[in-house]
Design an enzyme around this catalytic site. Structure first.
Site, short mmCIF file in Angstrom:
data_model
loop_
_atom_site.label_atom_id
_atom_site.label_comp_id
_atom_site.label_asym_id
_atom_site.label_seq_id
_atom_site.Cartn_x
_atom_site.Cartn_y
_atom_site.Cartn_z
CB CYS A 98 0.43 1.83 4.11
SG CYS A 98 -1.25 1.19 3.97
CB CYS B 50 -0.91 -0.05 1.24
SG CYS B 50 -1.73 1.50 1.63
#
Length: 99
Positions: free
Chosen positions: A27, A24
């Protein structure tokens, strides 16, 4: 991690839980913000990262449907839950209400 997670979020100091995944990109943007907060606030808070792919049972228990999702716990209760990248100011605002 299940039993350990429960113990970690039961304490009196706020615990920021970063539900993330290694694949991600957002993230990866959240990580340095959390590291900076942890450095600045020291032992007033605890920051833990939960990889949703490695811990699907915990992610499912808290209804995590997208990453990153930040949750803030204190004394086992949920003070905050929101998906998306959080700025330092946004996190501090929630923390100041709970410190």
């Amino acid at each position: 991690m299940k039993g350990n997670f429960n113990a970690l979020v039961q304490g009196s100091r706020p615990v920021i839980v970063d539900f993330h995944a290694v694949w991600c990109a957002p993230c990866k943007m959240q990580t340095p913000i959390l590291e900076q907060l942890a450095s600045e606030l020291g032992d007033k808070i605890k920051v833990i990262k939960i990889d949703v792919d490695q811990n699907p049972e915990i992610a499912s228990r808290y209804g995590i449907q997208s990453v990153p999702t930040l949750m803030i716990f204190r004394n086992g209760g949920i003070l905050h839950k929101q998906a998306g990248v959080h700025t330092k100011a946004q996190i501090m605002e929630v923390l100041m209400r709970s410190l």
